[in-house]
Design a protein around this motif. Structure first.
Motif, PDB file in Angstrom:
ATOM      1  N   LEU A  81     -43.342  87.238  33.489  1.00  0.00           N
ATOM      2  CA  LEU A  81     -44.002  86.708  32.961  1.00  0.00           C
ATOM      3  C   LEU A  81     -44.553  85.351  34.100  1.00  0.00           C
ATOM      4  O   LEU A  81     -45.224  84.526  33.605  1.00  0.00           O
ATOM      5  N   GLY A  82     -43.498  85.440  35.016  1.00  0.00           N
ATOM      6  CA  GLY A  82     -43.318  85.006  36.061  1.00  0.00           C
ATOM      7  C   GLY A  82     -43.126  83.169  36.007  1.00  0.00           C
ATOM      8  O   GLY A  82     -43.233  81.901  36.585  1.00  0.00           O
ATOM      9  N   HIS A  83     -42.058  82.972  35.237  1.00  0.00           N
ATOM     10  CA  HIS A  83     -41.269  81.998  34.854  1.00  0.00           C
ATOM     11  C   HIS A  83     -42.252  80.920  34.229  1.00  0.00           C
ATOM     12  O   HIS A  83     -42.216  79.429  34.074  1.00  0.00           O
ATOM     13  N   ARG A  84     -43.645  80.838  33.382  1.00  0.00           N
ATOM     14  CA  ARG A  84     -44.479  79.932  33.189  1.00  0.00           C
ATOM     15  C   ARG A  84     -44.918  80.025  31.963  1.00  0.00           C
ATOM     16  O   ARG A  84     -45.215  81.420  31.050  1.00  0.00           O
ATOM     17  N   ARG A  85     -45.600  79.271  31.529  1.00  0.00           N
ATOM     18  CA  ARG A  85     -46.420  79.513  30.126  1.00  0.00           C
ATOM     19  C   ARG A  85     -47.521  78.028  29.984  1.00  0.00           C
ATOM     20  O   ARG A  85     -47.012  76.946  30.687  1.00  0.00           O
ATOM     21  N   GLN A  86     -48.047  78.266  28.885  1.00  0.00           N
ATOM     22  CA  GLN A  86     -48.387  76.429  29.059  1.00  0.00           C
ATOM     23  C   GLN A  86     -47.286  75.776  28.131  1.00  0.00           C
ATOM     24  O   GLN A  86     -47.019  75.904  27.000  1.00  0.00           O
ATOM     25  N   ALA A  87     -47.493  74.166  28.264  1.00  0.00           N
ATOM     26  CA  ALA A  87     -47.122  73.810  27.965  1.00  0.00           C
ATOM     27  C   ALA A  87     -47.503  73.397  26.278  1.00  0.00           C
ATOM     28  O   ALA A  87     -48.471  73.641  26.001  1.00  0.00           O
ATOM     29  N   THR A  88     -46.963  72.511  25.264  1.00  0.00           N
ATOM     30  CA  THR A  88     -46.715  71.997  24.327  1.00  0.00           C
ATOM     31  C   THR A  88     -46.657  71.425  23.400  1.00  0.00           C
ATOM     32  O   THR A  88     -46.270  70.578  24.688  1.00  0.00           O
ATOM     33  N   ALA A  89     -46.746  70.729  22.011  1.00  0.00           N
ATOM     34  CA  ALA A  89     -46.835  69.063  22.189  1.00  0.00           C
ATOM     35  C   ALA A  89     -44.845  68.929  22.058  1.00  0.00           C
ATOM     36  O   ALA A  89     -44.410  67.012  22.365  1.00  0.00           O
ATOM     37  N   GLU A  90     -44.191  69.738  22.265  1.00  0.00           N
ATOM     38  CA  GLU A  90     -42.377  69.798  22.138  1.00  0.00           C
ATOM     39  C   GLU A  90     -42.123  69.600  23.982  1.00  0.00           C
ATOM     40  O   GLU A  90     -40.918  68.643  23.542  1.00  0.00           O
ATOM     41  N   ASP A  91     -43.293  69.878  25.200  1.00  0.00           N
ATOM     42  CA  ASP A  91     -43.000  69.228  25.982  1.00  0.00           C
ATOM     43  C   ASP A  91     -43.330  68.413  27.009  1.00  0.00           C
ATOM     44  O   ASP A  91     -43.884  67.402  25.979  1.00  0.00           O
ATOM     45  N   ARG A  92     -42.121  67.357  27.053  1.00  0.00           N
ATOM     46  CA  ARG A  92     -42.149  65.911  28.063  1.00  0.00           C
ATOM     47  C   ARG A  92     -42.868  66.639  29.512  1.00  0.00           C
ATOM     48  O   ARG A  92     -42.019  67.098  30.343  1.00  0.00           O
ATOM     49  N   LEU A  93     -44.397  65.508  29.975  1.00  0.00           N
ATOM     50  CA  LEU A  93     -44.508  65.978  31.348  1.00  0.00           C
ATOM     51  C   LEU A  93     -44.368  64.532  32.078  1.00  0.00           C
ATOM     52  O   LEU A  93     -44.627  63.324  31.575  1.00  0.00           O
ATOM     53  N   LEU A  94     -43.683  64.590  33.054  1.00  0.00           N
ATOM     54  CA  LEU A  94     -43.219  63.258  33.719  1.00  0.00           C
ATOM     55  C   LEU A  94     -44.404  62.843  34.996  1.00  0.00           C
ATOM     56  O   LEU A  94     -45.969  63.543  35.084  1.00  0.00           O
ATOM     57  N   LEU A  95     -44.198  61.409  34.822  1.00  0.00           N
ATOM     58  CA  LEU A  95     -45.902  60.952  35.176  1.00  0.00           C
ATOM     59  C   LEU A  95     -45.948  61.986  37.008  1.00  0.00           C
ATOM     60  O   LEU A  95     -47.074  61.626  36.917  1.00  0.00           O
ATOM     61  N   THR A  96     -45.193  61.489  37.463  1.00  0.00           N
ATOM     62  CA  THR A  96     -45.744  62.656  38.557  1.00  0.00           C
ATOM     63  C   THR A  96     -46.701  63.558  39.185  1.00  0.00           C
ATOM     64  O   THR A  96     -47.070  63.615  39.677  1.00  0.00           O
ATOM     65  N   ALA A  97     -46.015  63.903  37.522  1.00  0.00           N
ATOM     66  CA  ALA A  97     -47.136  65.602  37.221  1.00  0.00           C
ATOM     67  C   ALA A  97     -48.682  64.960  37.087  1.00  0.00           C
ATOM     68  O   ALA A  97     -50.002  65.908  37.634  1.00  0.00           O
ATOM     69  N   GLN A  98     -49.067  63.939  36.844  1.00  0.00           N
ATOM     70  CA  GLN A  98     -50.571  63.160  36.798  1.00  0.00           C
ATOM     71  C   GLN A  98     -50.609  63.954  38.747  1.00  0.00           C
ATOM     72  O   GLN A  98     -51.927  64.074  39.145  1.00  0.00           O
ATOM     73  N   SER A  99     -50.859  62.784  39.551  1.00  0.00           N
ATOM     74  CA  SER A  99     -50.995  63.618  40.912  1.00  0.00           C
ATOM     75  C   SER A  99     -50.846  64.545  41.644  1.00  0.00           C
ATOM     76  O   SER A  99     -51.804  65.125  42.239  1.00  0.00           O
ATOM     77  N   GLU A 100     -49.762  65.121  40.909  1.00  0.00           N
ATOM     78  CA  GLU A 100     -48.957  67.146  40.993  1.00  0.00           C
ATOM     79  C   GLU A 100     -50.814  67.396  40.980  1.00  0.00           C
ATOM     80  O   GLU A 100     -50.977  68.503  41.468  1.00  0.00           O
ATOM     81  N   ALA A 101     -50.603  67.242  39.662  1.00  0.00           N
ATOM     82  CA  ALA A 101     -52.570  67.719  39.047  1.00  0.00           C
ATOM     83  C   ALA A 101     -53.724  67.697  40.371  1.00  0.00           C
ATOM     84  O   ALA A 101     -54.777  68.399  40.088  1.00  0.00           O
ATOM     85  N   LEU A 102     -54.047  66.269  40.403  1.00  0.00           N
ATOM     86  CA  LEU A 102     -54.890  65.275  41.316  1.00  0.00           C
ATOM     87  C   LEU A 102     -54.921  66.392  42.790  1.00  0.00           C
ATOM     88  O   LEU A 102     -56.414  66.480  43.136  1.00  0.00           O
ATOM     89  N   SER A 103     -54.254  66.704  43.156  1.00  0.00           N
ATOM     90  CA  SER A 103     -53.459  67.491  44.224  1.00  0.00           C
ATOM     91  C   SER A 103     -53.935  69.032  44.233  1.00  0.00           C
ATOM     92  O   SER A 103     -54.566  69.359  45.223  1.00  0.00           O
ATOM     93  N   TRP A 104     -54.377  69.234  43.297  1.00  0.00           N
ATOM     94  CA  TRP A 104     -55.016  71.072  43.338  1.00  0.00           C
ATOM     95  C   TRP A 104     -56.183  70.789  43.860  1.00  0.00           C
ATOM     96  O   TRP A 104     -57.205  70.531  42.737  1.00  0.00           O
ATOM     97  N   GLY A 105     -56.416  71.188  44.714  1.00  0.00           N
ATOM     98  CA  GLY A 105     -57.432  72.254  45.697  1.00  0.00           C
ATOM     99  C   GLY A 105     -58.327  73.651  44.417  1.00  0.00           C
ATOM    100  O   GLY A 105     -57.616  73.681  43.443  1.00  0.00           O
ATOM    101  N   PRO A 106     -59.784  73.689  44.989  1.00  0.00           N
ATOM    102  CA  PRO A 106     -60.225  75.569  43.874  1.00  0.00           C
ATOM    103  C   PRO A 106     -59.377  76.566  44.461  1.00  0.00           C
ATOM    104  O   PRO A 106     -59.076  77.092  42.996  1.00  0.00           O
ATOM    105  N   THR A 107     -58.445  76.435  45.443  1.00  0.00           N
ATOM    106  CA  THR A 107     -58.095  77.784  45.560  1.00  0.00           C
ATOM    107  C   THR A 107     -55.835  77.229  45.077  1.00  0.00           C
ATOM    108  O   THR A 107     -55.075  78.535  44.974  1.00  0.00           O
ATOM    109  N   SER A 108     -56.280  76.415  44.382  1.00  0.00           N
ATOM    110  CA  SER A 108     -54.847  76.426  44.467  1.00  0.00           C
ATOM    111  C   SER A 108     -54.012  76.922  43.244  1.00  0.00           C
ATOM    112  O   SER A 108     -55.038  77.220  41.909  1.00  0.00           O
TER     113      SER A 108
END
Lengths: 452, 405
Positions: free
Chosen positions: A308-335
């Protein structure tokens, strides 16, 4: 006869009047109780050093909790508070902000395309090369240091923030601190023993690696060594514990479901993960579903099978780091929109952190009591801030990023005001333990995040 | 007199803490000299404020009185222990004034106009003091314009009523918890409006020596519909905090005063007043801002009704000179944990001296000197957690001129 009385009364009133033109005020007299504050030193990590807004610079050093505490202790006998002050302009942090390897300086709040956002300034690496050693130094706070680092000889070779003011490149932080012969100390240095792991998104395990959680027995022996050495000549002090990551904005600001997409992207992702969903169903794991609007982020999770590619959708029990914000914003159409391991603390990782935090805090409390030291419950303070907040002198402080008043723009370290609130909590603990009346700092004299 | 005064002083000092709101009792220099007694006395035109019933019993055809006072007040705040912090206010001089003009229309009927300033507040703690998020400075002023009519029911009993048109004016500044490189954010709140009320009084001259009075002044609710709120905030927050209008209201509480006058002999007049102030009308101070992005501000006050005890004496030395003295005790309407630095009330002891000088049989001057000692009060405002010890006092000289014929 009446006339005479009236004159007397007038005279009396005049005397009262003249004597009392200024209201008479009772003076407050600070007292040291059973402690001796003549020579105060602070030992610890980035909080003690004065790290704020993601970097070390002169401004932060002059509004750190240890500086504020040092100033307040001067009312009860502390003679000075010398620090290895930054001499160069600016500040320096540890985050690489461009392809040339430039390090960040202070984050600044700026109006950007996405609204108000913290933006790193360019750091000044000259600060890391400074020689700020002075035998009068009283601040032994080393950004990045774990408790185990404080007793590690040669730590200056591994950490340039210590090299700046270490007496030699083979000394350890505790040794230099002991040489200062303190009569009173603050020892709040436990943060990185779990935070380094947490800040790296839970990359690592239990051990002595940079991003590992320190082993509990190692933690205990290192902290015991520090307190044993510092109290050997009768010094008293205050010990702080570790705030839980759930009360620090770096780990609470980005919601797990802040992945906002349009209908076309949702459809594309649903198509892309059709195979994943079939496979997930067969092994009894949750499927991935996307719709227009906010969605749960796709995250890396080691525990999800490789098929499954070591991936899944996050849940309320996970915590995203503040750095996730800029990471997500850096995604382009091909990311491939996935948050890597370093941006997420999964439920299992959070459980490791929470177990270690509780263990370390129990050890700190036990050792503080054992050595007869005051105890600063940073965990309780931060928990109160992040839940109901604290009202002090006309303002309601919370653990909210940027606007809460306590945390600086790195989401981890304190603003000047946050530092003053910490210093006052330590002062309360000191007064309780030693029967002293160290005056509290004036919270409103210190800075919060500055808005453009 | 001295013994009574001292005794009362000691008694009052031993009371537990609590203060006197934003009332200003300086509405006649003769009365101020006598501890601001007057509800039970017959004092010509100035009775319109103290007891309009007494106006009908005035003995001159025309009576005019004009005067004012200069309030030099000081407040000191020492922050809750353990703290070294102390702040002293730099209050602008307060200048309450009064004008009374009255005439007897016939033997039964008297009419007049009173202009008084029975409420106000003027306090400046500075822009950067520790309580700046509660208040930096405030100026509150109310001018009462009161046409009055009084009727002598019998030779001994007078009834009077007045209509009060009140002009209220407020201007205050407070800091807001947002910072920019230029400093702290702040808001200026200002407004001016009219409100209305009435007063009434009964005056009874029991015999040559004894007089009684009962006076009522209604509550006046000053409602501000279009106040101005001007925000000074960092530019990036300017969209959230535009300059806007606000609605608010502030009560000028009702007063019921009972007074007794006793002419001991030709030389000596004694007066006692009990003034009940219905401060419970002041429940909260709310600002409802027109701009939707500006959060409304609701501030608990919950004042309590209070009693002011007044004692005064006037000694007539000769045809030219009168000397006066008085004391009063003014308990605070502000309950525990609701004490703000905008109205740092406390139980107050007032001690006054005064003298009157008759230039001729028409013209006279009154001077008074009032010293107000605020008992120290260790308390604070729980909703914003701002605590400390407040100290206050005021020295208030006043002068007035009277013309009657």
């Amino acid at each position: 006869m009446m006339k005479k009385n009236i004159y007397q009364y007038m005279l009396l009133a005049m005397v009262v009047l003249l004597a009392a033109c200024e209201p008479k005020v009772d003076d407050f007299n600070p007292s040291k109780g059973t402690a001796d504050f003549t020579k105060f030193i602070a030992i610890g990590d980035s909080y003690t050093a004065g790290y704020t807004d993601g970097a070390l610079g002169l401004r932060g050093q002059q509004e750190s909790f240890s500086y504020i505490l040092g100033q307040q202790l001067m009312y009860v006998g502390n003679e000075s508070y010398h620090q290895p002050l930054v001499q160069a302009e600016g500040s320096v942090g540890t985050t690489v902000i461009d392809a040339q390897g430039t390090l960040n300086g202070y984050f600044e709040l700026k109006v950007t395309e996405r609204g108000l956002s913290p933006v790193p300034s360019v750091g000044n690496v000259a600060i890391l090369a400074e020689d700020a050693y002075d035998e009068d130094n009283q601040n032994f706070g080393v950004p990045g240091a774990k408790v185990t680092h404080l007793v590690a000889a040669g730590y200056a070779q591994a950490n340039p923030f210590f090299a700046r003011f270490a007496s030699s490149d083979v000394t350890h932080v505790l040794g230099d601190a002991a040489t200062a012969n303190p009569t009173f100390f603050s020892c709040w240095l436990a943060g990185n023993d779990v935070l380094s792991f947490a800040l790296a998104g839970g990359v690592g395990g239990i051990g002595n690696g940079v991003t590992d959680i320190t082993d509990a027995a190692t933690f205990e022996s290192a902290l015991a060594a520090v307190l044993n050495t510092l109290t050997a000549k009768g010094a008293k002090g205050v010990v702080g514990n570790i705030p839980d990551v759930s009360s620090i904005p770096f780990f609470t600001t980005v919601p797990y479901n802040a992945f906002v997409i349009d209908a076309a992207t949702a459809a594309a992702l649903n198509a892309k993960y059709a195979d994943y969903n079939a496979a997930a169903e067969s092994v009894g794991l949750p499927q991935m579903v996307f719709a227009e609007g906010p969605n749960a982020f796709v995250i890396y999770d080691e525990s999800i099978p490789a098929q499954l590619g070591h991936r899944r959708q996050a849940t309320a029990e996970d915590r995203l780091l503040l750095t996730a914000q800029s990471e997500a914003l850096s995604w382009g159409p091909t990311s491939d929109p996935i948050l890597g391991n370093e941006f997420v603390l999964t439920k299992d990782e959070l459980s490791m952190i929470s177990t270690a935090t509780n263990q370390f805090n129990a050890i700190s409390k036990e050792l503080a009591d054992g050595f007869g030291l005051a105890f600063f419950d940073a965990n309780a303070l931060m928990k109160e801030l992040s839940t109901k907040g604290i009202i002090i002198d006309g303002h309601h402080y919370t653990g909210t990023f940027v606007t809460g008043g306590i945390f600086s723009l790195d989401g981890i370290h304190a603003t000047g005001r946050g530092s003053a609130i910490i210093a006052n909590a330590m002062i309360d603990a000191i007064n309780d333990t030693y029967g002293s009346t160290v005056p509290r700092a004036n919270i409103n004299d210190y800075d919060m995040v500055k808005f453009p | 007199m001295k013994r009574i005064g001292l005794f009362c002083g000691l008694l009052m000092l031993s009371f537990q803490l609590f203060a006197e709101g934003y009332q200003v009792n300086l509405q006649g220099n003769r009365q101020t000299g006598m501890g601001h007694t007057g509800a039970g006395l017959i004092m010509g035109a100035s009775s319109m404020h103290f007891n309009p019933g007494a106006l009908s019993l005035m003995d001159k055809k025309y009576d005019f009185s004009l005067g004012g006072s200069f309030i030099f007040s000081k407040n000191t705040f020492h922050k809750q222990s353990p703290s070294m912090y102390e702040a002293k206010s730099d209050n602008p001089m307060g200048t309450p004034f009064y004008f009374y003009g009255a005439t007897k229309i016939n033997d039964k009927l008297a009419a007049g106009l009173a202009v008084t300033t029975p409420y106000g507040n003027s306090l400046n703690w500075g822009d950067d003091w520790d309580g700046k998020y509660l208040i930096q400075d405030i100026s509150l002023r109310a001018i009462f314009i009161q046409p009055t009519i009084a009727y002598k029911i019998t030779d001994k009993l007078g009834l009077g009523v007045g209509f009060m048109a009140v002009n209220g004016d407020v201007d205050l500044n407070k800091a807001l918890p947002a910072q920019s490189a230029d400093g702290v954010a702040s808001v200026n709140i200002s407004g001016n409006t009219w409100a209305f009320g009435f007063n009434a009084g009964l005056s009874f001259q029991a015999n040559e020596q004894l007089s009684f009075g009962l006076s009522y002044r209604s509550k006046v609710m000053v409602e501000l519909d279009e106040g101005d709120a001007d925000f000074t905030v960092p530019p990036s927050l300017g969209g959230l905090y535009p300059d806007t209008k606000f609605q608010s209201e502030l009560p000028m509480p009702a007063n019921i005063t009972f007074g007794v006058g006793y002419q001991v002999n030709e030389k000596l007049l004694l007066a006692v007043d009990l003034q009940y102030v219905e401060w419970s009308a002041y429940e909260s101070l709310n600002f409802d801002f027109e701009a939707e992005t500006v959060p409304d501000s609701h501030n608990q006050r919950d004042f309590e009704n209070t009693m002011i005890y007044r004692l005064g004496a006037e000694y007539t030395l000769n045809e030219k000179f009168q000397f006066r003295g008085g004391v009063y005790y003014d308990s605070t309407p502000i309950p525990e944990d609701l004490l703000t630095p905008e109205t740092p009330g406390t139980n107050k002891i007032g001690m006054s001296l005064g003298c009157g000088y008759h230039i001729n049989d028409k013209l006279s001057l009154d001077a008074s000197l009032l010293y107000i000692h605020g008992t120290k009060r260790e308390d604070g405002y729980a909703p914003t957690n701002f605590y400390g010890t407040y100290y206050s006092n005021a020295v208030i000289p006043g002068i007035g001129i009277n013309y009657s014929f």
